[in-house]
Design an enzyme around this catalytic site. Structure first.
Site, mmCIF file in Angstrom:
data_model
loop_
_atom_site.group_PDB
_atom_site.id
_atom_site.type_symbol
_atom_site.label_atom_id
_atom_site.label_comp_id
_atom_site.label_asym_id
_atom_site.label_seq_id
_atom_site.Cartn_x
_atom_site.Cartn_y
_atom_site.Cartn_z
ATOM 1 N N HIS A 56 -4.472 9.315 1.887
ATOM 2 C CA HIS A 56 -5.129 8.320 2.731
ATOM 3 C C HIS A 56 -5.939 9.019 3.811
ATOM 4 O O HIS A 56 -5.485 10.015 4.383
ATOM 5 C CB HIS A 56 -4.093 7.437 3.433
ATOM 6 N N TYR B 295 1.336 5.402 -5.443
ATOM 7 C CA TYR B 295 1.778 4.003 -5.453
ATOM 8 C C TYR B 295 2.178 3.589 -6.856
ATOM 9 O O TYR B 295 1.511 3.949 -7.826
ATOM 10 C CB TYR B 295 0.641 3.084 -4.997
ATOM 11 N N HIS C 273 8.185 2.508 6.075
ATOM 12 C CA HIS C 273 7.338 1.445 6.618
ATOM 13 C C HIS C 273 7.012 0.436 5.537
ATOM 14 O O HIS C 273 7.347 0.645 4.367
ATOM 15 C CB HIS C 273 6.029 2.023 7.198
#
Lengths: 143, 310
Positions: B249, B258, B155
């Site tokens: 998350h 990240y 995504h």
């Protein structure tokens, strides 16, 4: 008896001071509004600022893309890694603008943070021109 | 219910400052394979568990960032129907000829009011090296995945204005569902939306931002929380610029790390996340809890997540 109470003769007085000092040849970089940073030979300025906890410059992608560490070099010489023209257009490079993450000092420097905010309340207009060859979208931001 | 219409994300095209460094990152570190390099300079990559020819396209440019994301659609009739629905919604839809990307059939494309180009396509050649189909071993041709062992391009998160309009386009024209959102105070619309076309918690996401066309991250799926640790090791071993993580998350419940590619484009590798069934209701976060929503362990949002973009 086991020597654990003895201080090692070469132990640094302050670990933080040792980290700030770094190792090898160094250039002193004065960040106006942030203080002095010792930047190793070949070390990128932003990494030295991060390593020493120096302030004044924001840390972003560290790779020349996001622009948040934009500075202007007022004095001294340096080399640069590739950086985004969106944040430092060619004509501004001659005026000393650069991204701190892409600056490798070759002398002592004096720099000033120069973060450029994106256009406020920009109105987006798609000109509708699309190059199928590259997918590059020609669009403009109108104030 | 079967997945129909828009099936899944197909490809993303990113601009990079230095192709050599980008390939070291995406191939050696992330674990993608190089499929081809074309005369126009675009380089095509794929992950080991993908059947289609390519899923990541890199293009050298003077500024990094997002060019386009393409979604795969079930049939030609669907493609025509989506073109009509998008046009009826007031969007300008253009055609891209078959073969413009190697191995890809005709595409349609349009610009979102957030300043991002989205494309739809039906056909892409099957990859020369694809997951085995008969008595299938876990890995293609007995070849172990390398680097972070990215399973698929999963995504993207994009930043731009007019997010409420974007949600309408995806839900009303393309039959996506809103899996989760962060609502602004005082009924001022959404701060962020997570949209799904299948059974994943998200296939594309948007955060409200003044500057149009900005790129937050491209995400790649890993098998397990252990693989997130392996990715963290690779990030430190290779002096890859770390953003945040390993963490989790609240929104989508993905376990994540990240980091940035050598041009400053943010990547995510993640595992887990909930299954979204089409009858599931939309989950909501309020602005006062957004820190926990984004980073479930730290429970506070860092400035970089909102402001560091390409």
């Amino acid at each position: 008896m086991d020597g654990s109470n003895q201080t090692h003769p070469s132990a640094p007085i302050s670990l933080l001071a040792a980290i700030r000092q770094g190792a090898g040849p160094r250039h002193r970089v004065r960040v106006l509004g942030g203080g002095d940073v010792l930047c190793g030979e070949g070390e990128r300025l932003l990494i030295a600022i991060e390593r020493t906890g120096g302030g004044g410059v924001l840390v972003g992608c560290r790779r020349g893309g996001c622009g948040v560490c934009r500075i202007q070099v007022l004095e001294g010489t340096y080399e640069t890694d590739p950086m985004s023209v969106q944040h430092v257009p060619e004509e501004e490079r001659a005026e000393g603008y650069a991204l701190a993450c892409c600056v490798r000092p070759t002398s002592d420097l004096v720099v000033v943070p120069a973060f450029k905010k994106p256009p406020r309340r920009a109105r987006w207009e798609n000109t509708g021109e699309i190059s199928p060859q590259t997918n590059e979208v020609k669009a403009e931001v109108k104030q | 219910m079967a997945v129909t219409g828009v099936l899944r994300p197909g490809y993303i095209q990113l601009r990079v400052l230095d192709m050599g460094k980008a390939l070291t990152h995406y191939v050696d570190c992330l674990g993608l394979s190089k499929v081809s390099e074309e005369a126009d300079g675009r380089v095509y990559l794929k992950a080991w568990d993908e059947f289609d020819r390519h899923s990541v396209i890199l293009k050298e440019a003077a500024s990094p960032g997002f060019d386009v994301m393409g979604f795969k659609v079930a049939s030609d009739a669907d493609l025509d129907a989506f073109a009509k629905r998008l046009t009826d919604h007031g969007l300008t839809v253009d055609d891209v000829a078959s073969g413009e990307q190697p191995g890809v059939g005709r595409r349609i494309g349009f610009m979102l009011p957030s300043g991002h180009r989205i494309e739809l396509f039906v056909d892409m050649d099957m990859a020369a090296e694809h997951p085995p189909l008969v008595n299938p071993d876990v890995y293609p041709n007995g070849k172990m995945p390398h680097g972070m062992k990215a399973i698929r391009f999963d995504h993207a998160l994009l930043y731009g204005p007019n997010i409420d309009d974007v949600t309408k386009i995806f839900t009303e024209c393309l039959d996506f569902r809103l899996a989760e959102h962060v609502e602004l105070d005082d009924n001022a619309g959404d701060m962020a939306v997570w949209l799904t076309c299948g059974m994943k918690a998200h296939d594309i996401a948007f955060v409200l931002h003044e500057e149009p066309g900005k790129f937050h991250h491209a995400a790649f799926f890993l098998e397990s929380w252990n693989d997130i640790g392996n990715a963290a090791d690779i990030i430190s071993c290779n002096d890859i610029s770390l953003d945040i993580g390993p963490t989790r998350h609240g929104i989508t419940r993905g376990q994540t790390i990240y980091f940035f590619d050598p041009s400053g484009n943010r990547n995510e590798v993640f595992a887990g996340g909930y299954t979204y069934y089409p009858d599931n209701p939309t989950r909501k976060w309020t602005m006062d809890q957004i820190g926990k929503g984004i980073f479930y362990y730290d429970r506070k949002l860092n400035d970089a997540f909102l402001s560091v973009l390409t």
